[in-house]
Design an enzyme around this catalytic site. Structure first.
Site, mmCIF file in Angstrom:
data_model
loop_
_atom_site.group_PDB
_atom_site.id
_atom_site.type_symbol
_atom_site.label_atom_id
_atom_site.label_comp_id
_atom_site.label_asym_id
_atom_site.label_seq_id
_atom_site.Cartn_x
_atom_site.Cartn_y
_atom_site.Cartn_z
ATOM 1 N N LYS A 20 46.357 47.035 18.687
ATOM 2 C CA LYS A 20 46.929 45.792 18.632
ATOM 3 C C LYS A 20 45.818 44.356 18.412
ATOM 4 O O LYS A 20 46.168 43.602 17.349
ATOM 5 C CB LYS A 20 47.295 45.124 20.254
ATOM 6 C CG LYS A 20 48.360 46.116 20.665
ATOM 7 C CD LYS A 20 48.841 45.694 22.232
ATOM 8 C CE LYS A 20 47.817 45.644 23.070
ATOM 9 N NZ LYS A 20 47.391 46.984 23.660
ATOM 10 N N ARG A 95 52.856 41.536 30.264
ATOM 11 C CA ARG A 95 52.368 43.225 30.603
ATOM 12 C C ARG A 95 53.126 43.510 31.592
ATOM 13 O O ARG A 95 53.140 44.610 32.325
ATOM 14 C CB ARG A 95 50.785 43.237 30.701
ATOM 15 C CG ARG A 95 50.122 43.787 29.618
ATOM 16 C CD ARG A 95 48.725 43.844 29.930
ATOM 17 N NE ARG A 95 47.655 44.686 29.775
ATOM 18 C CZ ARG A 95 46.813 44.647 28.899
ATOM 19 N NH1 ARG A 95 46.857 43.640 28.085
ATOM 20 N NH2 ARG A 95 45.818 45.553 28.557
ATOM 21 N N ARG A 134 35.564 53.506 20.798
ATOM 22 C CA ARG A 134 35.294 52.080 20.809
ATOM 23 C C ARG A 134 34.178 51.855 21.886
ATOM 24 O O ARG A 134 33.378 50.966 21.881
ATOM 25 C CB ARG A 134 36.526 51.425 21.257
ATOM 26 C CG ARG A 134 36.601 50.087 21.065
ATOM 27 C CD ARG A 134 37.698 49.347 21.160
ATOM 28 N NE ARG A 134 38.327 49.171 22.720
ATOM 29 C CZ ARG A 134 39.562 48.661 22.734
ATOM 30 N NH1 ARG A 134 40.391 48.327 21.732
ATOM 31 N NH2 ARG A 134 39.898 48.636 24.123
ATOM 32 N N ARG A 140 32.268 47.170 26.685
ATOM 33 C CA ARG A 140 33.488 47.086 27.541
ATOM 34 C C ARG A 140 33.410 48.201 28.669
ATOM 35 O O ARG A 140 33.583 49.445 28.217
ATOM 36 C CB ARG A 140 34.870 47.044 26.803
ATOM 37 C CG ARG A 140 35.030 45.827 26.168
ATOM 38 C CD ARG A 140 36.563 45.850 25.306
ATOM 39 N NE ARG A 140 37.723 46.163 26.372
ATOM 40 C CZ ARG A 140 39.016 46.057 26.253
ATOM 41 N NH1 ARG A 140 39.372 45.651 24.940
ATOM 42 N NH2 ARG A 140 39.755 46.452 27.110
ATOM 43 N N ARG A 152 44.309 52.836 32.679
ATOM 44 C CA ARG A 152 44.865 51.698 31.765
ATOM 45 C C ARG A 152 46.066 52.381 31.244
ATOM 46 O O ARG A 152 47.196 51.708 31.113
ATOM 47 C CB ARG A 152 43.685 51.347 30.984
ATOM 48 C CG ARG A 152 42.762 50.465 31.558
ATOM 49 C CD ARG A 152 41.592 50.270 30.725
ATOM 50 N NE ARG A 152 41.813 49.759 29.678
ATOM 51 C CZ ARG A 152 40.959 49.790 28.388
ATOM 52 N NH1 ARG A 152 40.028 50.579 28.414
ATOM 53 N NH2 ARG A 152 41.321 48.997 27.294
#
Ligand code: AMP
Length: 197
Positions: A20, A95, A134, A140, A152
Site C-alpha cells: 500500500k 481499519r 523490510r 520498524r 498484525r
C-alpha cells in the site's frame, strides 16, 4: 477529474506488506493526490516522542490497532490541515468499521464521499516474507519480529477485513492482484483510478 468541483477520496486497502505504502506514493505523484498514511503519521509522532506518539507506541509495538478515537482525531486534523488538495489517497485508514463510519460522516460534512476502495490481494506467506525482508532495513520494531507480523495479519483479518465489505455494500470496493513487479501493479492501479476520477 470528471467533476471538477469534487475532491477525490480513494482508499488503498490491503494487509500489512501488501504494498500500500509503495503504491500510494507512486499514485500520489501520478494523480497529484495527497497520500495520507496513518501508520506514517503515528511513526512521526513516535519519532518526536510526542504525547500522541507515546500513547500509540505500546499498541504499535505489539501489532495492535491504536484506539479509534485517537486515530480518527489524528486523521481529521491532517485532512483539515490540507483541505486545498485535488484529492487524497489513504493508506492504512480506515481499519475498523467505527473508522469507516466516522470517515464517511466527516466527508459528508464536507459535501464529499469515498470514491473507491481498492484492495491489494497478496497471500499470507508472501506477506510474512516481505515484512521480514523490510524489517532488515525499515528500523520498524513491528517488522522485526515474526510473532508481531503474524499478529498484525490476524488483526487485519479479524478487525480490518470488514472494511472491504462495508464499502462493497455501497458498490465501491474493487480488488487488484498485489503480486508481480511494482511497476506492473502501479499500471493496474493507474488504469483503475483513471476510470474512477
Ligand atoms: P502501518 O504502517 O499502516 O502498517 O501501521 C503501523 C501501525 O500503526 C499499525 O500496526 C497500528 O498499530 C497503527 N495504525 C496505523 N493505522 C491505523 C489505523 N487506521 N487504526 C489503528 N491503528 C493504526
Amino acid at each position: 477529474m470528471k467533476d471538477s468541483q469534487k475532491r477525490v477520496n480513494l482508499i488503498l486497502f490491503g494487509p500489512p506488506g501488501s504494498g500500500k505504502g509503495t503504491q500510494a506514493k507512486m499514485l500520489e505523484k501520478k494523480f497529484d493526490l495527497l497520500q495520507i498514511s496513518t501508520g506514517d503519521l503515528f511513526r512521526y509522532e513516535l519519532g518526536n516522542n510526542t504525547p500522541l506518539g507515546q500513547k500509540a507506541r505500546s499498541y504499535m509495538d505489539k501489532g495492535h490497532l491504536v484506539p479509534d478515537e485517537i486515530t480518527i482525531a489524528m486523521l481529521k486534523r491532517k485532512m483539515d490541515q490540507h483541505n486545498d488538495v485535488v484529492g487524497y489517497i489513504l493508506d492504512g485508514f480506515p481499519r475498523t468499521i467505527a473508522q469507516c463510519e466516522a470517515f464517511d460522516r466527516f466527508l459528508d460534512d464536507r459535501g464529499e464521499a469515498v470514491n473507491s476502495l481498492i484492495s491489494l490481494i497478496v497471500d499470507d506467506n508472501e506477506l510474512v516474507t516481505r515484512l521480514l525482508e523490510r524489517g532488515k532495513t525499515s528500523g520498524r520494531a513491528d517488522d522485526a519480529n515474526e510473532a508481531v507480523i503474524k499478529n498484525r495479519i490476524d488483526v487485519y483479518k479479524n478487525e480490518t477485513s470488514p472494511v472491504y465489505e462495508y464499502y462493497n455494500n455501497k458498490g465501491l470496493s474493487v480488488e487488484i492482484p498485489g503480486v508481480g513487479k511494482i511497476e506492473e501493479i502501479h499500471t493496474r492501479l493507474s488504469e483503475m483510478i483513471t476510470n474512477i476520477i
